[in-house]
Scaffold this motif. Structure first.
Motif, PDB file in Angstrom:
ATOM      1  N   UNK A  82      31.971  32.845  46.236  1.00 30.38           N
ATOM      2  CA  UNK A  82      32.211  32.319  46.916  1.00 30.38           C
ATOM      3  C   UNK A  82      32.601  30.763  47.431  1.00 30.38           C
ATOM      4  N   UNK A  83      31.224  30.331  46.034  1.00 30.04           N
ATOM      5  CA  UNK A  83      32.759  29.082  46.365  1.00 30.04           C
ATOM      6  C   UNK A  83      33.923  28.176  45.851  1.00 30.04           C
ATOM      7  N   UNK A  84      34.675  28.742  45.919  1.00 31.45           N
ATOM      8  CA  UNK A  84      35.944  28.669  45.310  1.00 31.45           C
ATOM      9  C   UNK A  84      36.147  27.569  46.294  1.00 31.45           C
ATOM     10  N   UNK A  85      37.190  26.777  45.155  1.00 31.87           N
ATOM     11  CA  UNK A  85      37.576  25.263  45.533  1.00 31.87           C
ATOM     12  C   UNK A  85      37.050  24.031  45.931  1.00 31.87           C
ATOM     13  N   UNK A  86      35.810  24.851  45.579  1.00 28.91           N
ATOM     14  CA  UNK A  86      34.562  23.724  46.178  1.00 28.91           C
ATOM     15  C   UNK A  86      33.721  22.799  44.808  1.00 28.91           C
TER      16      UNK A  86
END
Length: 787
Positions: A209-213
C-alpha cells in the motif's frame, strides 16, 4: 570630606577600604604570601612569581572541582602555567594529558612541554582515518625535540589500540606499563572534530500500500515528521540529517504499545574516506583515560559548532580540565553561555538555565543587555490603524554579577602588568600621512557620493559595509575598484534590487603614493638599526595590497616574504623559520593569520599599513612581538592618511581600547565617556561620516593618551620614559620562535592593583621601590584574588 564628583574620585577616596573588604570577603585559594609547592622547583624553567601563584591557584582549584579557567593576556605564559599546574597537582606522579589547541599551535605546545616538564613524552594525535596518500600522518605518533624542531620519532600507535586493556585490569594500567613518565597528547582542534562522511538512509517501497513512497527502513512505514504529520518526499532529504521517533501505539485505539526510540534516517558513507572524530572517540571509549585536559583559545569555541561540542566532550571524559584564553568575554554576556554550560553544566542547571535558545535568552536577560525596539508605521488613511512591530536585540554589555557568580570561582587571572619587569619597553605610535593632491581630490569625490547614499538609504547594511570598506581601501589602492553597488528590498516586486552607491576613479597604478613612500622610509630606518619588520594589511586577497607593497619594497632592494592563506595554520611557524634561515628581514601578512599563538619575537617592529576595524584582531596582532622571551624594545606603528576614514577608524578604536582598559581597572574619564552607544565599528564610522561628529579630533592624540595610560599602569612615569634603544644583543637567525627562555625576574608589578583601588601612582612607585630583593619579600606582592 567633599562628596566625590565621579567614579574616579570615589575610587581614589575609598579605594583602599574597598580593596581590604574584597580580600576579606573573598580570600583567594592561593595568595601571594602563601607558600609555593616545592614541585615547582622541578620544572625545567622557573616561572615568574605571578605565574607560580596562578599555577598554584589552578592546582588548588582542582582539589575542589574538576574544571578551571586561566584568563591571561597575550604573551603572559598561559601554557607554562597550565603545565606547571598539572605537575603540581599530580604530585610528581606519571599522568596523561590531552591538549586540544588550534592547528598552528601543535608544534608550539609540544615544544613548551619539552622545555617545561621533566621526563615528559609528547604524542600527536594525527587523526582516526584512512591515509589519503603515502605521506599522510595518521594515528598517534610520538614526537621529539631536535635542535629546536619537533620531529616525529618513537612510538607509533592508534587510539583504537590505546583503548584495549588486553591482559591488564584497564587500558590505563596497560599504558602505565608502556610509558612510566608524564605523557602529553596534542590534537589540533580542526582534526579533533572531523567526523565521518554520511549519507541519507531511507527506502522506497516497491510494493504494497506504500508503493512508491519514502519509508523508514526500521519500520517499513512512511516517514511522518512534525506537528502537521506530513509525509516526507525524496526531495525533502537535503543537506541536514533527518530522523524520526518511532514506537508508541501501533494504531489509534490499540492498547498494545512498544518503547519509543529515535530512528536515524542517515548512516555512515562507506564509499568515501573512512574517518572518525578523535575527540568523540576518546569521549565514547576512553573515559577517564586522561587525567588532565587542556583547551587553548577557548573563546573561539563559544559557538554551537563541532569544535565547541568537542570542548564539552573533553570536559566530560577527562578527570580535570583547564581552559586557556586571553579574551574570554568579547563584549556580550551570552558569549559565555555555551562555555559555562560545557564546563559547569550542573551549576548552570541549578541557576535555572536550560541548554538551547531559551536558555541563552534567559541568561542574557539576567547577565546581559537586551534592547526592545518598537517600530510604529503611520496609518495610510483615517480608516486604518498604524502597524506596530516589536523586536528584541542584544547589546554589548555584561553584568558584574556574571563575574561574581561564575568567573571568580572558576578562573585565575594574570596580566602582563604582573610580569612587566621581565619585558622590554613597548611603544605605540600613530603615523599620519598627507595624501597626494590627485588622490585627495578623488577621495573627496568618493566620500561625497557615499555620504549622500548613506543619507538616502539610512540603515541599509549593504551600503554601510560596501561604502565604508571602500573608503578604507581606496586611499591604499585607488584603482580597479569599479562602481559600488548596494541592494535594497522592493516590497512591490518582492525582490532585492541593485542600486548604485558611488563611482570610483582609477588613478595611476604605477605611481608610488605618499603612504607607500612613508612605509618604505620606515622600513629602511628600522633595517638600518638592525630591526626586523612585520607588516600587516587587511585587504590581502582580491585587492592584494600586500603584493603591491612587496613589489614597491623590492624596487628598493628590500625582499619581503608574504604569508598567504594557502599556508596551512600548522605550517606557519615552520614557514617563518625557513624565511629566517634564508635571511629575510621583512615579513607581511594579514593580521588574522598570526593573531593567536605565534610568537614573532624576532620582529621588533610591527607596522600596521591597514588596521581594519576589528578591535580583537588589532589587540592580538599588536602583541605578537612583545612577549616573554623578547629582549629588545618593541615598536608598533599605525599608518593612516589624514582626514580620512582610516583616521576615524583609528580614533574610534583608540576610544574603545580606553574603555577596555577601564573595564580592566585602568580608569580614564575620556574612555568612560566613550561608552555612549553599543554600535559596532562599522556603524560608529558611518554615523561619524554622516554627522561629522569627529571633525577636529586627532587619532594621534587619542593613542597618545592610550600610551600614557599604559605607562601609568606599568609603573613608568613621564620622567622615566625614554626613546627606544637597541642595546640588546641581536638574536640568532636560526632560533625558532618561542625558544628563548628568559631568566627569572623579580616580583610582579603592584601598579595595576593599587591604581585600580585608588592609590596614587607615586605611592605605587614608592612601594615598588621599597620592596626587598629577597625571594621571601618577592612573595609579598599585593596580587589580587586569582579566584
Amino acid at each position: 570630606m567633599s562628596i566625590p564628583a565621579d567614579l574616579n574620585d570615589y575610587l581614589r577616596a575609598f579605594g583602599q577600604e574597598l580593596a581590604d573588604r574584597i580580600l576579606q570577603s573573598f580570600p583567594p585559594l592561593q595568595g601571594a604570601d602563601d607558600p609555593l609547592s616545592p614541585l615547582l622547583g622541578q620544572l625545567l624553567r622557573e616561572p615568574y612569581p605571578a605565574q607560580a601563584v596562578a599555577a598554584m591557584g589552578v592546582a588548588r582549584r582542582w582539589e575542589q572541582a574538576r574544571t578551571a579557567a586561566l584568563i591571561a593576556e597575550c604573551g603572559a605564559g598561559k601554557t607554562l602555567i597550565a603545565l606547571a599546574a598539572m605537575h603540581v597537582h599530580s604530585k610528581g606522579k606519571p599522568y596523561t594529558a590531552l591538549a586540544m589547541v588550534p592547528p598552528q599551535l601543535c608544534d608550539k605546545t609540544a615544544r613548551e612541554s619539552f622545555l617545561t616538564l621533566p621526563r615528559v613524552r609528547v604524542f600527536f594525535i594525527d587523526g582516526l582515518r584512512d591515509p589519503t596518500h603515502a605521506k599522510a600522518q595518521v594515528g598517534v605518533n610520538e614526537v621529539k625535540l631536535r635542535n629546536g624542531r619537533i620531529v616525529r620519532e618513537g612510538l607509533h600507535t592508534s587510539l583504537t589500540e590505546l583503548r584495549l586493556r588486553k591482559n591488564f585490569a584497564s587500558a590505563r594500567e596497560r599504558w602505565a606499563s608502556i610509558c612510566s613518565t608524564p605523557a602529553v597528547f596534542v590534537v589540533g582542534r580542526d582534526r579533533g572534530k572531523l567526523g565521518y562522511f554520511w549519507r541519507h538512509a531511507y527506502g522506497i517501497a516497491c510494493s504494497g500500500r506504500y508503493q512508491g513512497s519514502v519509508i523508514n527502513p526500521d519500520s517499513g512505514a512512511p516517514v511522518i515528521i512534525g506537528e502537521a504529520e506530513e509525509r516526507l518526499l525524496a526531495s525533502d532529504f537535503k543537506k541536514a540529517k533527518l530522523g524520526e521517533i518511532i514506537g508508541g501505539k501501533y494504531s489509534e485505539g490499540s492498547l498494545k504499545e512498544r518503547r519509543r526510540l529515535y530512528s536515524a534516517l542517515w548512516q555512515a558513507d562507506g564509499n568515501k574516506i573512512r574517518r572518525f572524530s578523535p575527540v568523540d572517540y576518546v569521549g565514547r571509549y576512553m573515559n577517564s583515560f586522561f587525567d588532565y585536559a587542556l583547551a587553548d583559545e577557548v573563546h573561539e569555541l563559544k559557538g554551537d559548532t563541532a569544535q565547541g561540542n568537542a570542548l564539552g566532550t573533553l570536559a566530560a571524559c577527562a578527570k580535570r580540565i583547564v581552559v586557556l584564553t586571553g579574551t574570554l568575554l568579547g563584549g556580550y554576556a551570552d558569549e559565555l553561555f555555551n562555555i559555562l554550560f560545557r564546563l559547569e553544566a550542573r551549576k548552570m542547571l541549578e541557576e535555572g538555565f536550560e541548554h538551547g535558545a531559551s536558555g541563552v535568552r534567559a541568561f542574557t536577560e539576567v547577565y546581559g543587555l537586551l534592547e526592545k525596539v518598537t517600530v510604529i508605521e503611520p496609518a495610510d488613511n483615517r480608516c486604518s490603524e498604524a502597524r506596530v512591530s516589536k523586536r528584541v536585540r542584544r547589546r554589548p554589555g555584561a553584568s558584574p554579577l556574571l563575574f561574581g557568580r561564575f568567573l571568580m570561582g572558576l578562573g585565575a587571572f594574570v596580566s602582563l602588568e604582573d610580569i612587566s619587569e621581565a619585558l622590554p619597553l613597548y611603544q605605540e605610535e600613530v603615523v599620519s600621512v598627507e595624501m597626494d593632491p590627485q588622490l585627495q581630490q578623488a577621495y573627496e569625490e568618493l566620500e561625497k557620493q557615499i555620504k549622500e547614499a548613506l543619507k538616502e538609504h539610512r540603515g541599509n547594511p549593504s551600503v554601510v559595509s560596501t561604502a565604508l570598506n571602500a573608503l578604507l581601501l581606496f586611499p591604499d589602492r585607488p584603482f580597479g575598484l569599479g562602481d559600488l553597488y548596494g541592494f535594497e528590498y522592493n516590497p512591490e516586486t518582492q525582490q532585492r534590487e541593485k542600486f548604485l552607491i558611488a563611482e570610483t576613479k582609477d588613478l595611476d597604478e604605477d605611481f608610488v603614493y605618499a603612504k607607500e613612500r612613508k612605509l618604505v622610509e620606515e622600513v629602511k630606518g628600522e633595517l638600518e638599526c638592525g630591526r626586523r619588520c612585520q607588516i600587516f594589511a587587511v585587504y590581502s586577497q582580491k585587492r592584494d595590497v600586500l603584493g603591491r607593497l612587496a613589489r614597491i619594497l623590492a624596487q628598493e632592494s628590500i625582499r619581503v616574504a608574504v604569508l598567504r592563506t594557502e599556508v596551512p595554520p600548522e605550517a606557519r611557524e615552520a614557514w617563518y623559520e625557513r624565511e629566517l634561515r634564508a635571511g629575510t628581514r621583512v615579513f607581511a601578512c594579514h593580521p588574522k593569520l598570526v593573531q593567536t599563538g605565534l610568537d614573532l619575537v624576532f620582529c621588533e617592529t610591527i607596522l600596521f599599513y591597514e588596521t581594519g576595524y576589528s578591535i580583537y584582531v588589532l589587540r592580538q596582532a599588536s602583541r605578537r612581538s612583545w612577549r616573554i622571551g623578547q629582549t629588545r624594545p618593541v615598536k608598533v606603528k599605525f599608518l593612516h592618511y589624514d582626514e580620512t576614514m582610516q583616521e576615524s577608524c583609528l580614533r574610534l578604536m583608540g576610544k574603545k581600547l580606553l574603555v577596555s582598559m577601564a573595564m580592566e581597572g585602568k580608569f580614564s574619564a575620556e574612555g568612560l565617556q566613550a561608552v555612549d552607544d553599543g554600535d559596532d565599528m562599522l556603524m560608529a564610522m558611518a554615523r561619524e561620516l554622516v554627522t561629522e561628529k569627529g571633525i577636529g579630533e586627532n587619532a594621534d592624540a587619542i593613542w597618545r593618551q592610550l600610551q600614557k595610560r599604559r605607562q601609568e599602569v606599568f609603573g613608568v612615569g613621564a620622567a622615566e620614559t625614554r626613546p627606544l634603544s637597541d642595546e640588546a644583543v641581536e638574536p640568532v637567525l636560526d632560533t625558532a620562535p618561542g625558544m628563548i627562555v628568559p631568566p627569572p625576574s623579580g616580583a610582579p608589578s603592584l601598579a595595576t592593583q593599587m591604581l585600580m583601588f585608588g592609590a596614587s601612582l607615586e605611592s605605587a612607585q614608592r612601594r615598588k621601590a621599597s620592596r626587598r630583593s629577597t625571594a621571601v619579600a618577592a612573595k609579598t606582592s599585593n596580587q589580587l584574588a586569582l579566584f
